[in-house]
Motif scaffolding. Sequence first.
Motif, PDB file in Angstrom:
ATOM      1  N   LEU A 151     -10.297   4.427  -7.045  1.00 11.57           N
ATOM      2  CA  LEU A 151      -9.541   3.292  -6.521  1.00 11.57           C
ATOM      3  C   LEU A 151      -8.465   2.858  -7.505  1.00 11.57           C
ATOM      4  CD1 LEU A 151     -12.378   1.151  -4.884  1.00 11.57           C
ATOM      5  CD2 LEU A 151     -10.622   2.505  -3.708  1.00 11.57           C
ATOM      6  N   SER A 152      -8.797   2.885  -8.779  1.00 10.32           N
ATOM      7  CA  SER A 152      -7.816   2.531  -9.805  1.00 10.32           C
ATOM      8  C   SER A 152      -6.665   3.528  -9.812  1.00 10.32           C
ATOM      9  CB  SER A 152      -8.491   2.488 -11.174  1.00 10.32           C
ATOM     10  OG  SER A 152      -7.546   2.273 -12.189  1.00 10.32           O
ATOM     11  N   PHE A 153      -6.989   4.815  -9.771  1.00 16.16           N
ATOM     12  CA  PHE A 153      -5.950   5.848  -9.767  1.00 16.16           C
ATOM     13  C   PHE A 153      -5.056   5.729  -8.541  1.00 16.16           C
ATOM     14  CE2 PHE A 153      -4.407  10.054  -8.536  1.00 16.16           C
ATOM     15  CZ  PHE A 153      -3.662  10.371  -9.666  1.00 16.16           C
ATOM     16  N   SER A 177       0.823  -1.210   0.000  1.00 16.65           N
ATOM     17  CA  SER A 177       0.000   0.000   0.000  1.00 16.65           C
ATOM     18  C   SER A 177       0.858   1.262   0.000  1.00 16.65           C
ATOM     19  CB  SER A 177      -0.943   0.015   1.200  1.00 16.65           C
ATOM     20  OG  SER A 177      -1.885  -1.010   1.097  1.00 16.65           O
ATOM     21  N   ILE A 178       1.931   1.255   0.792  1.00 19.09           N
ATOM     22  CA  ILE A 178       2.830   2.408   0.826  1.00 19.09           C
ATOM     23  C   ILE A 178       3.541   2.552  -0.511  1.00 19.09           C
ATOM     24  CG2 ILE A 178       4.950   3.309   1.878  1.00 19.09           C
ATOM     25  CD1 ILE A 178       3.914   2.154   4.551  1.00 19.09           C
ATOM     26  N   ARG A 179       3.941   1.438  -1.096  1.00 22.35           N
ATOM     27  CA  ARG A 179       4.583   1.472  -2.412  1.00 22.35           C
ATOM     28  C   ARG A 179       3.617   2.034  -3.468  1.00 22.35           C
ATOM     29  NH1 ARG A 179       7.012  -3.067  -1.851  1.00 22.35           N
ATOM     30  NH2 ARG A 179       5.241  -4.351  -2.460  1.00 22.35           N
ATOM     31  N   ASN A 180       2.359   1.613  -3.410  1.00 24.04           N
ATOM     32  CA  ASN A 180       1.352   2.132  -4.339  1.00 24.04           C
ATOM     33  C   ASN A 180       1.151   3.631  -4.150  1.00 24.04           C
ATOM     34  OD1 ASN A 180       0.939  -0.394  -5.439  1.00 24.04           O
ATOM     35  ND2 ASN A 180      -0.909  -0.805  -4.269  1.00 24.04           N
ATOM     36  N   GLN A 181       1.086   4.075  -2.888  1.00 26.45           N
ATOM     37  CA  GLN A 181       0.903   5.499  -2.603  1.00 26.45           C
ATOM     38  C   GLN A 181       2.104   6.287  -3.110  1.00 26.45           C
ATOM     39  OE1 GLN A 181       2.330   7.818  -0.152  1.00 26.45           O
ATOM     40  NE2 GLN A 181       0.819   9.353  -0.665  1.00 26.45           N
ATOM     41  N   THR A 182       3.289   5.743  -2.975  1.00 22.89           N
ATOM     42  CA  THR A 182       4.501   6.395  -3.475  1.00 22.89           C
ATOM     43  C   THR A 182       4.461   6.496  -4.998  1.00 22.89           C
ATOM     44  OG1 THR A 182       5.774   5.597  -1.593  1.00 22.89           O
ATOM     45  CG2 THR A 182       7.025   6.277  -3.535  1.00 22.89           C
ATOM     46  N   ILE A 197     -12.815  11.197  -0.876  1.00 24.41           N
ATOM     47  CA  ILE A 197     -13.797  11.276  -1.955  1.00 24.41           C
ATOM     48  C   ILE A 197     -14.204   9.867  -2.391  1.00 24.41           C
ATOM     49  CG2 ILE A 197     -14.185  12.001  -4.348  1.00 24.41           C
ATOM     50  CD1 ILE A 197     -12.286  14.388  -3.739  1.00 24.41           C
ATOM     51  N   ALA A 198     -13.232   8.960  -2.489  1.00 20.74           N
ATOM     52  CA  ALA A 198     -13.535   7.573  -2.862  1.00 20.74           C
ATOM     53  C   ALA A 198     -14.466   6.925  -1.843  1.00 20.74           C
ATOM     54  CB  ALA A 198     -12.243   6.769  -2.997  1.00 20.74           C
ATOM     55  N   ALA A 199     -14.227   7.212  -0.557  1.00 24.94           N
ATOM     56  CA  ALA A 199     -15.063   6.625   0.499  1.00 24.94           C
ATOM     57  C   ALA A 199     -16.512   7.098   0.399  1.00 24.94           C
ATOM     58  CB  ALA A 199     -14.496   6.966   1.869  1.00 24.94           C
ATOM     59  N   GLY A 200     -16.720   8.304  -0.097  1.00 30.09           N
ATOM     60  CA  GLY A 200     -18.069   8.842  -0.198  1.00 30.09           C
ATOM     61  C   GLY A 200     -18.721   8.650  -1.551  1.00 30.09           C
ATOM     62  N   SER A 201     -18.023   8.018  -2.466  1.00 35.71           N
ATOM     63  CA  SER A 201     -18.567   7.836  -3.812  1.00 35.71           C
ATOM     64  C   SER A 201     -18.990   6.386  -4.028  1.00 35.71           C
ATOM     65  CB  SER A 201     -17.539   8.258  -4.856  1.00 35.71           C
ATOM     66  OG  SER A 201     -16.407   7.428  -4.793  1.00 35.71           O
ATOM     67  N   LYS A 202     -19.667   6.173  -5.151  1.00 31.96           N
ATOM     68  CA  LYS A 202     -20.129   4.829  -5.512  1.00 31.96           C
ATOM     69  C   LYS A 202     -19.964   4.643  -7.012  1.00 31.96           C
ATOM     70  CE  LYS A 202     -23.633   4.500  -1.925  1.00 31.96           C
ATOM     71  NZ  LYS A 202     -25.037   4.364  -1.622  1.00 31.96           N
ATOM     72  N   GLY A 203     -20.091   3.428  -7.427  1.00 37.25           N
ATOM     73  CA  GLY A 203     -20.122   3.116  -8.848  1.00 37.25           C
ATOM     74  C   GLY A 203     -18.838   3.452  -9.577  1.00 37.25           C
ATOM     75  N   PRO A 204     -18.987   3.966 -10.823  1.00 41.84           N
ATOM     76  CA  PRO A 204     -17.815   4.214 -11.660  1.00 41.84           C
ATOM     77  C   PRO A 204     -16.849   5.251 -11.084  1.00 41.84           C
ATOM     78  CG  PRO A 204     -19.849   4.619 -12.903  1.00 41.84           C
ATOM     79  CD  PRO A 204     -20.228   4.241 -11.519  1.00 41.84           C
ATOM     80  N   ASP A 224      -9.040  -0.678   2.299  1.00 39.62           N
ATOM     81  CA  ASP A 224      -7.579  -0.644   2.208  1.00 39.62           C
ATOM     82  C   ASP A 224      -7.051   0.778   2.373  1.00 39.62           C
ATOM     83  OD1 ASP A 224      -7.434  -3.358   1.865  1.00 39.62           O
ATOM     84  OD2 ASP A 224      -6.947  -3.280  -0.278  1.00 39.62           O
ATOM     85  N   LEU A 225      -7.732   1.744   1.767  1.00 40.10           N
ATOM     86  CA  LEU A 225      -7.324   3.148   1.897  1.00 40.10           C
ATOM     87  C   LEU A 225      -7.453   3.612   3.346  1.00 40.10           C
ATOM     88  CD1 LEU A 225      -8.936   4.687  -1.312  1.00 40.10           C
ATOM     89  CD2 LEU A 225      -6.505   4.247  -0.907  1.00 40.10           C
ATOM     90  N   ASN A 226      -8.548   3.223   4.000  1.00 39.13           N
ATOM     91  CA  ASN A 226      -8.754   3.593   5.404  1.00 39.13           C
ATOM     92  C   ASN A 226      -7.679   2.980   6.294  1.00 39.13           C
ATOM     93  OD1 ASN A 226     -11.051   4.992   4.699  1.00 39.13           O
ATOM     94  ND2 ASN A 226     -12.438   3.331   5.236  1.00 39.13           N
TER      95      ASN A 226
END
Length: 91
Positions: A58-60, A6-11, A45-52, A68-70
């Motif tokens: 999440l993809s970005f 997760s840290i590697r992805n964030q980096t 924003i991802a936590a408060g959104s739905k669908g596409p 996982d983000l939380n």
Amino acid sequence: MDLKKSIRNQTDVSLSLAKHVSLSESKDSNLVFSPLSIHVVLALIAAGSKGPTQTQLLSFLNANSTDDLNSLSSHLVSLVFADGGPSGGPK
């Protein structure tokens, strides 16, 4: 959740942002931004959104889920505020 991954992805996301921002700026200008702050805002924003919209965020962010983000945010906060002082300040 694999914390190191997760840290590697964030980096990776942070470096990608920095690359895009630096390419859009002229050589005679200065720019300061906080990749971690941008990551946290997009995670909120991802936590408060739905669908596409959530799927795209999440993809970005290279994340499998908002859980996982939380979890990553919780780990980072506990590391940054690890001094345990009464003011709750960072190390």
